[in-house]
Design a protein around this motif. Structure first.
Motif, short mmCIF file in Angstrom:
data_model
loop_
_atom_site.label_atom_id
_atom_site.label_comp_id
_atom_site.label_asym_id
_atom_site.label_seq_id
_atom_site.Cartn_x
_atom_site.Cartn_y
_atom_site.Cartn_z
N ALA A 1 27.29 5.56 -21.04
CA ALA A 1 25.93 5.04 -20.82
C ALA A 1 25.95 3.52 -20.72
O ALA A 1 25.30 2.94 -19.84
N ASN A 2 26.69 2.86 -21.61
CA ASN A 2 26.75 1.40 -21.57
C ASN A 2 27.41 0.90 -20.29
O ASN A 2 26.94 -0.06 -19.66
N ALA B 1 25.00 1.37 -17.37
CA ALA B 1 23.92 0.39 -17.41
C ALA B 1 24.40 -0.99 -16.96
O ALA B 1 23.74 -1.68 -16.18
N LEU C 1 18.49 2.73 -18.93
CA LEU C 1 18.86 4.02 -18.33
C LEU C 1 17.79 5.08 -18.56
O LEU C 1 17.56 5.93 -17.69
N LEU D 1 24.00 10.80 -14.15
CA LEU D 1 22.87 10.57 -15.06
C LEU D 1 21.86 11.67 -14.84
O LEU D 1 21.41 11.90 -13.71
N GLY E 1 18.55 11.47 -19.46
CA GLY E 1 19.20 10.22 -19.83
C GLY E 1 20.63 10.36 -20.28
O GLY E 1 21.19 9.41 -20.83
N VAL E 2 21.27 11.51 -20.07
CA VAL E 2 22.65 11.73 -20.47
C VAL E 2 23.57 11.25 -19.35
O VAL E 2 23.44 11.68 -18.20
N ALA E 3 24.49 10.35 -19.69
CA ALA E 3 25.42 9.80 -18.71
C ALA E 3 26.84 10.26 -18.99
O ALA E 3 27.23 10.44 -20.15
#
Length: 849
Positions: free
Chosen positions: A371-372, A375, A455, A498, A502-504
């Motif tokens: 996620a980071n 983003a 995100l 994604l 919101g799950v990456a």
């Protein structure tokens, strides 16, 4: 003591006075300098006196805050010395140009410096002309015109040699510095050898030695020669010792730069512990630098060393600081800069983000890291979104602001005009455009979307049955080891997913060359897969079943993670992935990706949420059935053959439009009326625009699509791709419109632009976020949705497919993305070759289920 000596003494004392004396004393010194200058005879000495006064006014408030004071002093000097000899006036013009450049007004400085150089040359002052041309080269370099900067410096070197100018060492060093930036190590060393044989001041000798070390280090990094790196290290260590011992550093940032160069050499050679020690010292002095770009570079380098020595968490924290600084620089450029200034900051940030994706995970869980990383990577995806929103904002403001409307019209005329054939004239055109863009950017005050983006906010823009796929074409840095040379970074491709929740997730697809090869193979397979048709029967839709391909195999692990409820994939492509025919990718289990999912495209995730309601398609502009002129035998220029199905295509689209919207008629440009001036005049205010003509893309732009980093000083990537219009074979300058010209159109009322042209979504990668093709230009001009093509398309098949698309769009009332998907399904059912239907891609908002 004579007046000249008084002036020189006061000029020498003023920096000390400014640091230690009360402001009133400094002001008194400046006033005395002006009185002395006004009483000086009107000759060369008068110019010297006024120059001293201007410098003092400049220093009085510091180089930044004193720029306006210094310029005001030069203005007064020019007025007072209007009848002075030519050389005196030239030197004052030169000073004004220097101050304008130091004040960040390089484009304005060009005129002053050019005039001063010409006057000095005419007056026989070769040394003065050489120095002036050196500053002129610096202004061109500031503006990104590297070839013109190099030409000016080469002329400055010739003048300095002929005049035996005392400034020759400094001019040669400037020449070497530019050659180094352009990758000419041998030329840079030759220039430095010439400079080192000349007498010079200690501080100049110091920085000449540092520059030579930089050249050796650059050569050592490129060739892997440890001897060059070691020699560079010795030179830098000696320079640091000499500068400290003799107190030769003009400012703390100068020492910081030299030490940072030493860090790079040590890192590349594998002396990690020593490099980290120096890097820690440099990072501790960041606050003294006053340069965000330098701070970001230092933090970036420090993070790489931390990662190599096992401190992964500290490395990611340092990289995060660097990204924050670079993102802020991009935000400032977007608010006040030209498009080229924004593109430069965008390129800086993109280079930095490659290292973010290369950082070890540290203690972060895999999901949090994905996620980071996603983003942070999306910081690099905002340029085309900024261009699109800026175009729409300027159009809104221009409706009520006559002055802004006039400046916007001037910018569009500049963009639409064919480029000047002369390099210098073309550069001045770009500078004029930059000035207009800076003014308009400041008026619009459009900042990039949130950096880094939230995100969760992007995920909420996704329809419930969709997943976002973001490809990242980046340079993957290999970890260094103590005592071993640092490996060169290799281009890689990562793919992020994604979900609406919101799950990456992050997947490594492989090296960029391998992915580019897989994409090329996929394209060849799709274009060769033509179903068999039998006379008297319906097309055989089962013929030529697709064979599994490398690209499909690479995507299999990604698809395996998707929930069964996912029906749509929204692709935000980058690099070679932007050229992939996603709908037609053959899967290992059989069938194509488009059989399982509806495929849509966005140039930036924020484009998912274009909340503006679609306006009724009450106007349509059609261009097709173009008369390109006779093909000239033996011509080396690009030639275009007639498109036999184009007339049928535009007639059919016009008929569907009239049938779906009774009482409305399309505007049609065809034959010899399909010219650029007529199209540019007619397109404003149209809700829908459709072009059925030839597209083109230069070989250099096609090659640039596979690169990771844009080339230093590269030409405008929008200039090598575009469309053919009437008279293209007779007059290419009049009959072709580049993507740069198309970007200058007013498409802010346009809901849909369709480019049924070959290669309209192809081009160089150094623009925006993906490929700088015709379709990207239309989005930058304000069009809400754009449909382009990935490759040359069969004329008759394209006409059939376009008819099915408009039937779904207007008769069935579907949104552009779902209408294109419906046309694909109809094309597959009819047995149409995937070479036709897989070429069409839609960029723009994603409709609700």
């Amino acid at each position: 003591m004579g007046s000249r000596h008084v002036l020189l003494l006061l000029a020498a004392l003023l920096p000390t006075l400014a640091a230690q004396a009360p402001p009133a004393a400094v002001a008194d010194a400046c006033a005395e300098l002006r009185r002395q200058a006004e009483r000086a005879p009107l000759d060369d000495a008068a110019a010297d006196a006024w120059i001293d006064f201007a410098y003092c006014r400049w220093n009085q408030a510091g180089n930044g805050g004193g720029a306006h004071a210094g310029l005001a002093a030069v203005h007064a000097a020019l007025a007072h010395c209007a009848d002075a000899p030519l050389v005196a006036r030239a030197r004052l013009r030169h000073l004004r140009g220097q101050m304008l450049r130091d004040a960040g007004r390089a484009s304005e400085a060009l005129g002053e410096l050019s005039l001063a150089a010409a006057w000095l040359h005419d007056a026989g002052d070769g040394a003065g002309a050489a120095v002036c041309r050196t500053n002129l080269a610096a202004a061109w370099r500031d503006l990104g015109e590297w070839s013109l900067a190099l030409a000016e410096l080469e002329q400055a070197v010739q003048f300095a040699r002929a005049a035996a100018a005392p400034e020759r060492p400094a001019i040669l060093e400037n020449h070497a510095r530019l050659l180094l930036a352009l990758g000419d190590d041998a030329g840079a060393l030759t220039a430095l050898d010439e400079a080192s044989a000349l007498p010079t001041e200690p501080v100049d000798a110091l920085f000449a030695a540092v520059l030579r070390a930089d050249v050796l280090a650059a050569r050592g990094i490129r060739t892997g020669q440890a001897a060059d790196l070691q020699q560079a290290e010795r030179s830098l260590v000696d320079a640091l010792a000499l500068g400290d011992r003799e107190q030769l550093w003009p400012a703390p940032v100068d020492r910081c730069l030299v030490q940072q160069h030493l860090v790079v050499c040590l890192h590349r050679r594998g002396a990690l512990a020593e490099a980290l020690r120096h890097s820690t010292e440099v990072v501790a002095g960041l606050e003294r630098n006053g340069s965000p770009a330098l701070d970001a570079t230092i933090l970036h380098s420090h993070a790489s060393l931390l990662a190599a020595t096992g401190a992964a968490d500290a490395a990611r924290a340092s990289m995060a600081r660097a990204v924050t600084i670079a993102a802020e620089a991009l935000r400032v450029a977007c608010a006040t800069g030209s498009e080229r200034a924004v593109a430069a900051r965008h390129a800086d940030l993109r280079s930095l983000l490659s290292s973010v994706l290369s950082c070890p995970a540290g203690s972060e869980p895999a999901a949090a890291r994905a996620a980071n990383d996603l983003a942070v990577w999306l910081c690099s995806r905002g340029l085309s979104d900024w261009q699109h929103r800026r175009a729409r904002r300027l159009a809104e403001l221009a409706r009520t602001d006559a002055d802004l409307a006039a400046r916007l019209a001037a910018l569009r005329r500049s963009l639409q005009a064919p480029p000047a054939p002369d390099a210098t004239a073309a550069a001045h055109e770009r500078l004029q455009r930059d000035r207009l863009q800076r003014d308009l950017s400041a008026a619009a005050a459009v900042e990039p979307a949130q950096l880094p983006p939230d995100l969760a906010a992007i995920a909420r823009l996704l329809p419930g049955d969709a997943v976002l796929l973001v490809s990242a074409h980046y340079l993957r840095a290999a970890l260094a080891h103590e005592g071993a040379p640092t490996p060169e970074p290799t281009p890689h491709v990562a793919l992020f997913t994604l979900t609406p929740h919101g799950v990456a997730q992050r997947f490594e697809l492989g090296t960029a060359p391998a992915i580019a090869d897989a994409v090329a193979r996929e394209r060849r397979a799709v274009q060769a897969n033509v179903p068999v048709r039998s006379r008297g029967r319906e097309p055989d839709t089962g013929a030529a079943a697709p064979a599994p391909t490398v690209l499909g195999g690479l995507l299999a692990p990604v698809l395996a993670t998707l929930d069964a409820s996912v029906r749509r994939l929204v692709v935000c492509p980058d690099g070679a992935c932007a050229a992939a025919p996603w709908s037609a990718i053959a899967l290992p289990e059989g069938g194509r990706l488009g059989d399982r999912f509806t495929i849509g495209y966005v140039d930036h995730p924020w484009a998912l949420g274009d909340a503006r309601p679609a306006a009724a398609p009450d106007s349509l502009l059609l261009l097709g059935d173009v008369d390109y002129g006779a093909i000239a035998d033996g011509s080396t220029a690009r030639q275009f053959a007639a498109l036999t199905a184009s007339a049928t295509e535009i007639d059919a689209v016009a008929a569907v439009f009239a049938d779906a919207f009774p009482g409305r008629r399309a505007t049609v440009l065809r034959g010899d009326a399909a010219t650029w001036p007529q199209f540019a005049a007619a397109v404003g205010g149209k809700r829908c625009v459709h072009l059925s003509t030839h597209g083109f893309v230069t070989a250099s732009d096609a090659a640039a699509a596979a690169t990771v980093q844009p080339r230093l000083g590269a030409d405008d990537p929008l200039a090598g791709t575009g469309v053919a219009l009437a008279a293209a074979n007779r007059d290419p300058a009049l009959g072709t419109a580049t993507a740069r010209q198309l970007a200058g159109l007013d498409l802010t009322d346009c809901e849909l632009a369709v480019f049924a042209c070959c290669d309209s979504n192809a081009g160089a990668r150094a623009f925006g976020d993906a490929l700088a093709g015709t379709a990207a230009a239309a989005r930058a001009a304000g069009a809400r949705s754009v449909i382009g093509t990935l490759w040359p398309i069969p004329d008759a098949d394209a006409a059939r497919f376009v008819g099915w698309f408009y039937d779904a769009l207007w008769r069935q009332g579907l949104a552009p993305d779902t209408a294109l998907a419906a046309a694909e399904r109809r094309a597959r059912a009819a047995g149409l070759s995937p070479a036709a239907w897989a070429a069409f891609v839609h960029y723009g908002p994603v409709s609700a289920p």
